[in-house]
Design a protein around this motif. Sequence first.
Motif, PDB file in Angstrom:
ATOM      1  N   SER A 297      48.704 -41.305   7.932  1.00 13.17           N
ATOM      2  CA  SER A 297      48.986 -40.991   9.333  1.00 13.17           C
ATOM      3  C   SER A 297      47.642 -41.013  10.072  1.00 13.17           C
ATOM      4  O   SER A 297      46.602 -41.315   9.486  1.00 13.17           O
ATOM      5  CB  SER A 297      49.690 -39.634   9.444  1.00 13.17           C
ATOM      6  OG  SER A 297      48.799 -38.602   9.108  1.00 13.17           O
ATOM      7  N   PHE A 298      47.648 -40.707  11.349  1.00 12.65           N
ATOM      8  CA  PHE A 298      46.377 -40.746  12.106  1.00 12.65           C
ATOM      9  C   PHE A 298      45.452 -39.585  11.726  1.00 12.65           C
ATOM     10  O   PHE A 298      44.239 -39.670  11.861  1.00 12.65           O
ATOM     11  CB  PHE A 298      46.664 -40.676  13.616  1.00 12.65           C
ATOM     12  CG  PHE A 298      47.352 -41.901  14.138  1.00 12.65           C
ATOM     13  CD1 PHE A 298      46.634 -43.072  14.363  1.00 12.65           C
ATOM     14  CD2 PHE A 298      48.713 -41.907  14.398  1.00 12.65           C
ATOM     15  CE1 PHE A 298      47.260 -44.214  14.830  1.00 12.65           C
ATOM     16  CE2 PHE A 298      49.349 -43.041  14.866  1.00 12.65           C
ATOM     17  CZ  PHE A 298      48.620 -44.209  15.082  1.00 12.65           C
ATOM     18  N   ALA A 342      46.778 -27.096  11.663  1.00 10.06           N
ATOM     19  CA  ALA A 342      47.979 -26.352  12.076  1.00 10.06           C
ATOM     20  C   ALA A 342      49.213 -27.104  11.600  1.00 10.06           C
ATOM     21  O   ALA A 342      49.296 -28.319  11.770  1.00 10.06           O
ATOM     22  CB  ALA A 342      47.997 -26.205  13.591  1.00 10.06           C
ATOM     23  N   ASP A 344      53.533 -27.058  11.335  1.00 13.38           N
ATOM     24  CA  ASP A 344      54.819 -26.494  11.697  1.00 13.38           C
ATOM     25  C   ASP A 344      55.655 -26.448  10.421  1.00 13.38           C
ATOM     26  O   ASP A 344      55.976 -27.494   9.862  1.00 13.38           O
ATOM     27  CB  ASP A 344      55.463 -27.411  12.741  1.00 13.38           C
ATOM     28  CG  ASP A 344      56.852 -26.983  13.086  1.00 13.38           C
ATOM     29  OD1 ASP A 344      57.066 -25.779  13.256  1.00 13.38           O
ATOM     30  OD2 ASP A 344      57.741 -27.863  13.177  1.00 13.38           O
ATOM     31  N   LEU A 349      54.372 -21.283  12.167  1.00 16.40           N
ATOM     32  CA  LEU A 349      53.046 -21.899  12.204  1.00 16.40           C
ATOM     33  C   LEU A 349      52.154 -21.372  11.074  1.00 16.40           C
ATOM     34  O   LEU A 349      51.946 -20.172  10.945  1.00 16.40           O
ATOM     35  CB  LEU A 349      52.384 -21.591  13.560  1.00 16.40           C
ATOM     36  CG  LEU A 349      50.918 -21.972  13.696  1.00 16.40           C
ATOM     37  CD1 LEU A 349      50.732 -23.496  13.683  1.00 16.40           C
ATOM     38  CD2 LEU A 349      50.321 -21.386  14.966  1.00 16.40           C
ATOM     39  N   LEU A 369      45.977 -33.344   2.491  1.00 12.73           N
ATOM     40  CA  LEU A 369      46.908 -33.020   3.581  1.00 12.73           C
ATOM     41  C   LEU A 369      48.344 -33.039   3.057  1.00 12.73           C
ATOM     42  O   LEU A 369      49.136 -32.137   3.340  1.00 12.73           O
ATOM     43  CB  LEU A 369      46.723 -34.058   4.696  1.00 12.73           C
ATOM     44  CG  LEU A 369      47.380 -33.801   6.042  1.00 12.73           C
ATOM     45  CD1 LEU A 369      46.889 -32.503   6.645  1.00 12.73           C
ATOM     46  CD2 LEU A 369      47.072 -34.959   6.998  1.00 12.73           C
ATOM     47  N   ASN A 395      47.661 -30.947  15.535  1.00 13.41           N
ATOM     48  CA  ASN A 395      48.326 -32.153  16.042  1.00 13.41           C
ATOM     49  C   ASN A 395      49.762 -31.813  16.407  1.00 13.41           C
ATOM     50  O   ASN A 395      50.640 -31.773  15.563  1.00 13.41           O
ATOM     51  CB  ASN A 395      48.304 -33.240  14.957  1.00 13.41           C
ATOM     52  CG  ASN A 395      49.008 -34.504  15.408  1.00 13.41           C
ATOM     53  OD1 ASN A 395      49.231 -34.709  16.596  1.00 13.41           O
ATOM     54  ND2 ASN A 395      49.362 -35.348  14.456  1.00 13.41           N
ATOM     55  N   GLY A 397      51.289 -33.614  18.670  1.00 15.68           N
ATOM     56  CA  GLY A 397      51.815 -34.864  19.214  1.00 15.68           C
ATOM     57  C   GLY A 397      52.936 -35.491  18.406  1.00 15.68           C
ATOM     58  O   GLY A 397      53.743 -36.235  18.952  1.00 15.68           O
ATOM     59  N   ASN A 398      53.007 -35.194  17.119  1.00 14.18           N
ATOM     60  CA  ASN A 398      54.109 -35.780  16.336  1.00 14.18           C
ATOM     61  C   ASN A 398      55.431 -35.115  16.702  1.00 14.18           C
ATOM     62  O   ASN A 398      56.496 -35.634  16.402  1.00 14.18           O
ATOM     63  CB  ASN A 398      53.837 -35.677  14.826  1.00 14.18           C
ATOM     64  CG  ASN A 398      53.843 -34.257  14.347  1.00 14.18           C
ATOM     65  OD1 ASN A 398      53.410 -33.349  15.053  1.00 14.18           O
ATOM     66  ND2 ASN A 398      54.362 -34.030  13.160  1.00 14.18           N
ATOM     67  N   LYS A 420      50.641 -36.256  22.258  1.00 14.86           N
ATOM     68  CA  LYS A 420      51.454 -37.380  21.780  1.00 14.86           C
ATOM     69  C   LYS A 420      50.779 -38.717  22.127  1.00 14.86           C
ATOM     70  O   LYS A 420      50.267 -38.895  23.238  1.00 14.86           O
ATOM     71  CB  LYS A 420      52.828 -37.315  22.467  1.00 14.86           C
ATOM     72  CG  LYS A 420      53.853 -38.241  21.888  1.00 14.86           C
ATOM     73  CD  LYS A 420      55.206 -37.979  22.552  1.00 14.86           C
ATOM     74  CE  LYS A 420      56.255 -38.914  22.006  1.00 14.86           C
ATOM     75  NZ  LYS A 420      56.435 -38.796  20.553  1.00 14.86           N
TER      76      LYS A 420
END
Length: 477
Positions: A297-298, A342, A344, A349, A369, A395, A397-398, A420
């Motif tokens: 992933s990024f 961080a 989810d 969290l 990760l 992140n 944004g996902n 995002k």
Amino acid sequence: MPLQIYSRFSSRHWRAYKSLNISKQFPPSRSFHTSRRAQAIKPFLLADIGEGIRECEIIQWFVEPEARVEEWDKLCEVQSDKASVEITSRFAGVIKKLHYEAGEMAKVGKPLVDIDIQGEIKKEDLEALTEPSAGEESQAQTNEGTESAPTAPVQSKDTPPESENISPPKGKHAALATPAVRHLTKELDVNIMDIQGTGRDGRVLKDDVHQFAKLRDSGGSPSKQASNLPVNTPTQIETITPLSNTQAQMFKTMTKSLTIPHFLYADEIDFSGISDLRSRLNKGLAKSPTNGINKLSFLPFIIKAVSVALYQYPMLNARVDSESSTGKPVLVHRSQHNIGVAMDTPSGLLVPVIKNVSALNVLSIAAELSRLQALAASGKLSAQDLTGGTITVSNIGNIGGTYVSPVVVEKEVAILGIGKIRRIPAFDDEDEVIAKQICNFSWSADHRVIDGATMARAAEVVRGFVEDPDSMVMHLR
Ligand code: CAO
């Protein structure tokens, strides 16, 4: 804590004992033996698991009274503010008493289970065991003030149980459920102790768990944990619920963060370069996975970019403290880049930490990760995984959101929030309209020690590495 040998048995205890009809559980011939044989019921204390944790919730028991355990056998799983931990036995013997029900809060330093270690030790060793060692004694004294784990005392087996401490035996299902069933109970947020197992010997089966959850969700369950809140009531009804462990931890951490004066610095980053590189690398990884990774992933690239930038701006990897002698504020610089991520998770969290990122390449960061993500998803992150962060990346944004204003946590001075990734029209150098991938990076920093210019310069370095990821190669160590 000093040795406790209980040799007297009061009439009050006897009456309480009789009224509880526990003679089957503790047959008189065994429980009321008056000689001092090499028998010992050893209260096994919940040890200090660090990080100042004072109590943990019992998630599930793996044993029941009268079950035999060997040294290192799993006794129970507990959940602290930070992580779930499996507690194993220090002794071989027979479980005599569970001091808590699943769902109750167990106190660090207080008895968790009583184990009968009769016959497991030589008589002379028992004597040694029943005398606190010098180390244990001093630990007990030190712990008095701090409430952490004191020494385990040994209680003579011929002492009858105190009526106040007698709890009814647990159902067999708690000890007999398979790990897959236990995992399912977690996933569906049900307490295994509430379920009547239909398998052999009361074993709780997956079907039992599904049925129980279905009943609970339809409002028909007697479960204490049922979370159906009233809706559309004619008058306002307020329902109080306690904070979950994760929320309680968030409450503490974020309340501390309130003492940090934040400033926000945000910018748009062109993700076109990193998207191209990622696509190319992922094609190769799809064909031949490396380090167990078949797709990047990024985030691993961004985490690496932050670490490389920290070499130029080590101040962002520091923490604020005060000098012990003068009380004056100081910056404590750290040699390792331990980057919190961080996440989810089903329980909320959590921020596990990728340790020593500067020593890892993008693939190893991705592997770490992925390990942490898997543990977070199953609620199995250890206290070790969750501590020691020096800077954080979040992140969001996902999930969504163009902007985020992240909150700096105690013992850190900066955090990066990632929004995002969006595809937008933009002008190239020839004023032609082209498609670009854009992402907002939002940095929050502790304005007591980090000024805006430093933050902006460091953020520019990270932007450079993300927009031109090939340039990172030159800085890899
Ligand atoms: N914008 C758009 N898409 C994104 C993205 C972003 N910023 N970040 C990741 N994605 C995409 C990934 O590319 C992937 O899609 P593809 O497989 O099609 O490429 C997909 O989203 C899933 O990515 P991921 O979540 O598996 O991997 P990740 O490494 O990017 O993120 C993790 C891992 C754990 C950080 C993330 O899952 C997560 O939990 N994010 C939420 C963090 C959070 O709650 N922050 C708020 C803290 S303050 O309350």
